[in-house]
Scaffold this motif. Structure first.
Motif, PDB file in Angstrom:
ATOM      1  N   ASN A 258     -10.722  24.865  68.968  1.00  0.00           N
ATOM      2  CA  ASN A 258     -11.099  25.861  68.356  1.00  0.00           C
ATOM      3  C   ASN A 258     -10.569  26.502  67.527  1.00  0.00           C
ATOM      4  O   ASN A 258      -9.291  26.733  66.409  1.00  0.00           O
ATOM      5  N   GLU A 259      -8.813  27.208  68.441  1.00  0.00           N
ATOM      6  CA  GLU A 259      -8.284  27.774  68.002  1.00  0.00           C
ATOM      7  C   GLU A 259      -6.916  26.840  67.123  1.00  0.00           C
ATOM      8  O   GLU A 259      -6.346  27.072  66.161  1.00  0.00           O
ATOM      9  N   ILE A 260      -6.840  25.214  67.934  1.00  0.00           N
ATOM     10  CA  ILE A 260      -5.775  24.044  67.454  1.00  0.00           C
ATOM     11  C   ILE A 260      -5.926  24.871  65.642  1.00  0.00           C
ATOM     12  O   ILE A 260      -5.884  23.776  64.907  1.00  0.00           O
ATOM     13  N   TYR A 261      -7.524  23.877  65.510  1.00  0.00           N
ATOM     14  CA  TYR A 261      -7.845  23.268  65.405  1.00  0.00           C
ATOM     15  C   TYR A 261      -7.694  24.221  63.286  1.00  0.00           C
ATOM     16  O   TYR A 261      -7.225  23.965  62.325  1.00  0.00           O
ATOM     17  N   GLY A 262      -8.418  25.753  63.330  1.00  0.00           N
ATOM     18  CA  GLY A 262      -8.212  27.181  63.127  1.00  0.00           C
ATOM     19  C   GLY A 262      -7.255  27.030  62.394  1.00  0.00           C
ATOM     20  O   GLY A 262      -6.855  27.196  61.226  1.00  0.00           O
ATOM     21  N   LYS A 263      -5.632  27.054  63.063  1.00  0.00           N
ATOM     22  CA  LYS A 263      -4.709  27.429  63.358  1.00  0.00           C
ATOM     23  C   LYS A 263      -4.054  26.349  62.146  1.00  0.00           C
ATOM     24  O   LYS A 263      -3.162  26.883  61.888  1.00  0.00           O
ATOM     25  N   ALA A 264      -4.421  25.560  62.729  1.00  0.00           N
ATOM     26  CA  ALA A 264      -3.655  24.175  61.791  1.00  0.00           C
ATOM     27  C   ALA A 264      -4.293  23.853  60.640  1.00  0.00           C
ATOM     28  O   ALA A 264      -3.161  24.232  59.489  1.00  0.00           O
ATOM     29  N   MET A 265      -5.435  24.668  59.526  1.00  0.00           N
ATOM     30  CA  MET A 265      -6.288  25.302  59.204  1.00  0.00           C
ATOM     31  C   MET A 265      -5.491  26.290  58.026  1.00  0.00           C
ATOM     32  O   MET A 265      -5.632  26.131  56.433  1.00  0.00           O
ATOM     33  N   SER A 266      -4.820  26.934  59.150  1.00  0.00           N
ATOM     34  CA  SER A 266      -4.058  27.615  57.880  1.00  0.00           C
ATOM     35  C   SER A 266      -3.091  28.054  57.421  1.00  0.00           C
ATOM     36  O   SER A 266      -2.430  28.524  56.738  1.00  0.00           O
ATOM     37  N   LEU A 267      -2.334  27.042  57.899  1.00  0.00           N
ATOM     38  CA  LEU A 267      -0.863  26.341  57.154  1.00  0.00           C
ATOM     39  C   LEU A 267      -0.875  26.461  56.254  1.00  0.00           C
ATOM     40  O   LEU A 267      -2.258  25.711  55.271  1.00  0.00           O
ATOM     41  N   PRO A 268       0.308  26.638  55.749  1.00  0.00           N
ATOM     42  CA  PRO A 268       0.729  27.187  54.513  1.00  0.00           C
ATOM     43  C   PRO A 268       0.554  24.987  53.716  1.00  0.00           C
ATOM     44  O   PRO A 268       0.728  24.486  54.080  1.00  0.00           O
TER      45      PRO A 268
ATOM     46  N   ILE B 240       0.299   9.575  63.141  1.00  0.00           N
ATOM     47  CA  ILE B 240       0.400   8.963  61.998  1.00  0.00           C
ATOM     48  C   ILE B 240       1.216   7.851  61.423  1.00  0.00           C
ATOM     49  O   ILE B 240       2.266   8.332  61.132  1.00  0.00           O
ATOM     50  N   ALA B 241       1.028   6.961  60.769  1.00  0.00           N
ATOM     51  CA  ALA B 241       1.428   5.720  60.416  1.00  0.00           C
ATOM     52  C   ALA B 241       2.645   6.602  59.338  1.00  0.00           C
ATOM     53  O   ALA B 241       2.320   7.080  58.098  1.00  0.00           O
ATOM     54  N   GLU B 242       3.872   5.888  59.244  1.00  0.00           N
ATOM     55  CA  GLU B 242       5.197   6.331  58.292  1.00  0.00           C
ATOM     56  C   GLU B 242       4.576   6.152  56.688  1.00  0.00           C
ATOM     57  O   GLU B 242       4.899   7.632  55.593  1.00  0.00           O
ATOM     58  N   ASP B 243       3.613   5.139  56.505  1.00  0.00           N
ATOM     59  CA  ASP B 243       3.712   4.406  54.469  1.00  0.00           C
ATOM     60  C   ASP B 243       2.753   5.714  54.628  1.00  0.00           C
ATOM     61  O   ASP B 243       2.409   5.844  53.517  1.00  0.00           O
ATOM     62  N   GLU B 244       1.730   5.973  55.531  1.00  0.00           N
ATOM     63  CA  GLU B 244       0.531   7.356  55.292  1.00  0.00           C
ATOM     64  C   GLU B 244       0.827   8.149  54.622  1.00  0.00           C
ATOM     65  O   GLU B 244       0.095   9.141  53.720  1.00  0.00           O
ATOM     66  N   ILE B 245       2.225   8.845  55.723  1.00  0.00           N
ATOM     67  CA  ILE B 245       2.524  10.104  55.773  1.00  0.00           C
ATOM     68  C   ILE B 245       3.531   9.531  54.114  1.00  0.00           C
ATOM     69  O   ILE B 245       2.928  11.187  52.968  1.00  0.00           O
ATOM     70  N   ASP B 246       4.049   9.082  53.818  1.00  0.00           N
ATOM     71  CA  ASP B 246       4.644   8.887  52.280  1.00  0.00           C
ATOM     72  C   ASP B 246       3.365   8.871  50.950  1.00  0.00           C
ATOM     73  O   ASP B 246       4.249   9.101  50.350  1.00  0.00           O
TER      74      ASP B 246
ATOM     75  N   LEU C 165      -6.478  16.347  53.561  1.00  0.00           N
ATOM     76  CA  LEU C 165      -5.734  16.379  54.165  1.00  0.00           C
ATOM     77  C   LEU C 165      -5.355  17.015  55.338  1.00  0.00           C
ATOM     78  O   LEU C 165      -4.684  17.001  56.750  1.00  0.00           O
ATOM     79  N   LYS C 166      -5.030  18.469  55.290  1.00  0.00           N
ATOM     80  CA  LYS C 166      -5.345  19.490  55.899  1.00  0.00           C
ATOM     81  C   LYS C 166      -5.926  19.075  57.523  1.00  0.00           C
ATOM     82  O   LYS C 166      -6.419  19.162  58.210  1.00  0.00           O
ATOM     83  N   LYS C 167      -7.006  18.874  57.309  1.00  0.00           N
ATOM     84  CA  LYS C 167      -8.359  18.665  58.276  1.00  0.00           C
ATOM     85  C   LYS C 167      -8.465  17.679  59.256  1.00  0.00           C
ATOM     86  O   LYS C 167      -8.307  17.036  60.219  1.00  0.00           O
ATOM     87  N   ARG C 168      -7.899  16.310  58.612  1.00  0.00           N
ATOM     88  CA  ARG C 168      -6.991  15.274  59.011  1.00  0.00           C
ATOM     89  C   ARG C 168      -5.751  15.693  60.358  1.00  0.00           C
ATOM     90  O   ARG C 168      -6.269  15.001  61.196  1.00  0.00           O
ATOM     91  N   LEU C 169      -4.960  16.584  59.672  1.00  0.00           N
ATOM     92  CA  LEU C 169      -3.914  16.790  60.813  1.00  0.00           C
ATOM     93  C   LEU C 169      -4.509  17.521  61.687  1.00  0.00           C
ATOM     94  O   LEU C 169      -4.411  17.909  62.793  1.00  0.00           O
TER      95      LEU C 169
ATOM     96  N   HIS D 288      -6.923  17.519  73.619  1.00  0.00           N
ATOM     97  CA  HIS D 288      -8.060  17.702  73.887  1.00  0.00           C
ATOM     98  C   HIS D 288      -8.696  15.780  73.374  1.00  0.00           C
ATOM     99  O   HIS D 288      -8.166  15.597  74.638  1.00  0.00           O
ATOM    100  N   ASP D 289      -9.511  15.960  72.916  1.00  0.00           N
ATOM    101  CA  ASP D 289      -9.853  14.111  72.788  1.00  0.00           C
ATOM    102  C   ASP D 289     -10.123  14.066  71.663  1.00  0.00           C
ATOM    103  O   ASP D 289     -10.505  15.044  70.630  1.00  0.00           O
ATOM    104  N   ALA D 290     -10.844  13.605  70.823  1.00  0.00           N
ATOM    105  CA  ALA D 290     -11.281  12.808  69.745  1.00  0.00           C
ATOM    106  C   ALA D 290     -12.639  13.764  69.844  1.00  0.00           C
ATOM    107  O   ALA D 290     -13.807  14.117  68.515  1.00  0.00           O
ATOM    108  N   ASN D 291     -14.028  13.668  70.619  1.00  0.00           N
ATOM    109  CA  ASN D 291     -15.382  14.376  70.591  1.00  0.00           C
ATOM    110  C   ASN D 291     -14.615  15.470  70.223  1.00  0.00           C
ATOM    111  O   ASN D 291     -15.752  16.871  69.370  1.00  0.00           O
ATOM    112  N   ALA D 292     -14.286  16.690  70.853  1.00  0.00           N
ATOM    113  CA  ALA D 292     -13.649  17.999  71.088  1.00  0.00           C
ATOM    114  C   ALA D 292     -13.125  18.155  69.270  1.00  0.00           C
ATOM    115  O   ALA D 292     -13.328  19.711  69.456  1.00  0.00           O
ATOM    116  N   ALA D 293     -11.919  17.552  68.811  1.00  0.00           N
ATOM    117  CA  ALA D 293     -12.036  17.581  67.191  1.00  0.00           C
ATOM    118  C   ALA D 293     -12.954  17.744  66.383  1.00  0.00           C
ATOM    119  O   ALA D 293     -13.132  17.963  65.130  1.00  0.00           O
TER     120      ALA D 293
END
Length: 349
Positions: free
Chosen positions: A192-202, A216-222, A238-242, A251-256
């Motif tokens: 929850n901390e990792i997810y929440g902090k990522a969501m606080s990014l500019p 994430i593949a380079e073409d997707e990042i482009d 996009l922030k939620k995906r990050l 952790h794992d996909a379930n934790a995400a």
């Protein structure tokens, strides 16, 4: 492999194995890399404690069974004055004062300890001691890595390849990520901390974080970069995906998925968490004299009194949904929910 902790060193690969050297000896000296002041010296015990925490995180990424660990004190423990003089004779003071952080401090009449001038030499000798093939470091370590190449050539070795990586801004999007500044995302933090902090990014950090920290593949990042530039996508998505990518890695996909649900309920939906922690209040006479910043630290809602005061000043501390503007414990009582920021809650009992 070298990180910013001041406790690790360069690497040598044999086939698919990694030799990891920990700079337990030079970490006791202090390194100014990119700093405007001298880094304080550490004791051997402090360095070992720091190294243990970094190893626990490092081996979440690198296979422990295919890694050989070496301690820098193996070769510096018996270093004599003759060895030191021999090492220093290979470079000039002018070469070292050309380093950006030394040059700026020298121009500003700020102190530069002789031990700091020795640090790049000692780090360079690590490369010689383990015959390093490759050394990784942040862009602030470029000078030190290149000194290692030069010293290897002087010693008759093949110079190492240097991989320089950009420094990652913290969650504030401005300053370099640092635990002391409170703008960090910890590898071993709860999902929850990792997810929440990522969501606080500019929003402007979505692409750099996706590029540096995920697969994430380079073409997707482009495509992300173009979509954000053209305002054709909601940055929140996009922030939620990050955030999901980061949680899944450590952790794992379930934790995400669970972390995302927790964020949507507690932050976006403004609901209280289902599994809110409890904190036992001290006796009333002690509570009356306690500042709110101290209570936040004791309850685990802030890492330090300084961070607690910043949260209060920013209006980010609430008691039962009401903002607390004064650094006091008035209004605190059993049964209340104390909240700091968007993600930290305790029920007072």
């Amino acid at each position: 492999m070298r990180s910013g902790c001041g406790s690790c060193g360069n690497s040598r690969t044999w086939g698919t194995r990694l030799c990891l050297s920990w700079g337990d000896w030079t970490a006791q000296i202090g390194d100014p890399s990119g700093r405007s002041a001298t880094r304080p010296m550490l004791t051997a015990e402090q360095v070992r404690e720091n190294a243990a925490t970094y190893m626990a995180q490092f081996f979440k990424i690198v296979d422990r069974d295919r890694t050989e660990t070496r301690w820098q004190s193996e070769w510096f423990g018996d270093f004599s004055l003759t060895d030191v003089i021999s090492l220093t004779s290979r470079f000039t003071v002018a070469q070292f004062l050309a380093r950006d952080d030394f040059a700026s401090r020298f121009k500003a009449n700020q102190p530069i300890a002789i031990t700091e001038l020795l640090y790049p030499l000692l780090q360079a000798y690590d490369s010689v001691a383990i015959e390093s093939d490759v050394e990784f470091g942040g862009t602030d370590q470029m000078f030190n890595l290149l000194v290692g190449r030069d010293l290897q050539q002087m010693m008759g070795q093949t110079p190492q390849q240097c991989f320089l990586m950009p420094l990652l801004p913290g969650t504030d999007g401005v300053q370099k990520m640092s635990k002391s500044l409170g703008n960090y995302i910890g590898i071993d933090e709860p999902a929850n901390e990792i997810y929440g902090k990522a969501m606080s990014l500019p929003d402007d950090q979505i692409v750099p974080y996706s590029e540096y920290l995920t697969d994430i593949a380079e073409d997707e990042i482009d495509e992300m970069r173009q979509a954000l530039g053209g305002s054709s996508v909601n940055p929140m998505e996009l922030k939620k995906r990050l955030a999901r990518e980061l949680v899944a890695q450590f952790h794992d996909a379930n934790a995400a998925r669970e972390a995302e649900g927790h964020f949507e309920r507690t932050v976006q939906g403004r609901e209280l968490p289902e599994d809110i922690a409890e904190f036992a209040l001290p006796p009333s006479e002690e509570l009356a004299d306690m500042r709110l910043s101290r209570l936040l630290v004791d309850a685990g809602l802030a890492n330090s009194a300084g961070e607690a005061r910043r949260l209060i000043d920013q209006g980010a501390v609430q008691i039962d949904g009401e903002r607390v503007n004064e650094d006091s414990t008035s209004g605190v009582a059993a049964g209340c929910v104390l909240r700091a920021g968007r993600r930290r809650f305790v029920r007072l009992v």
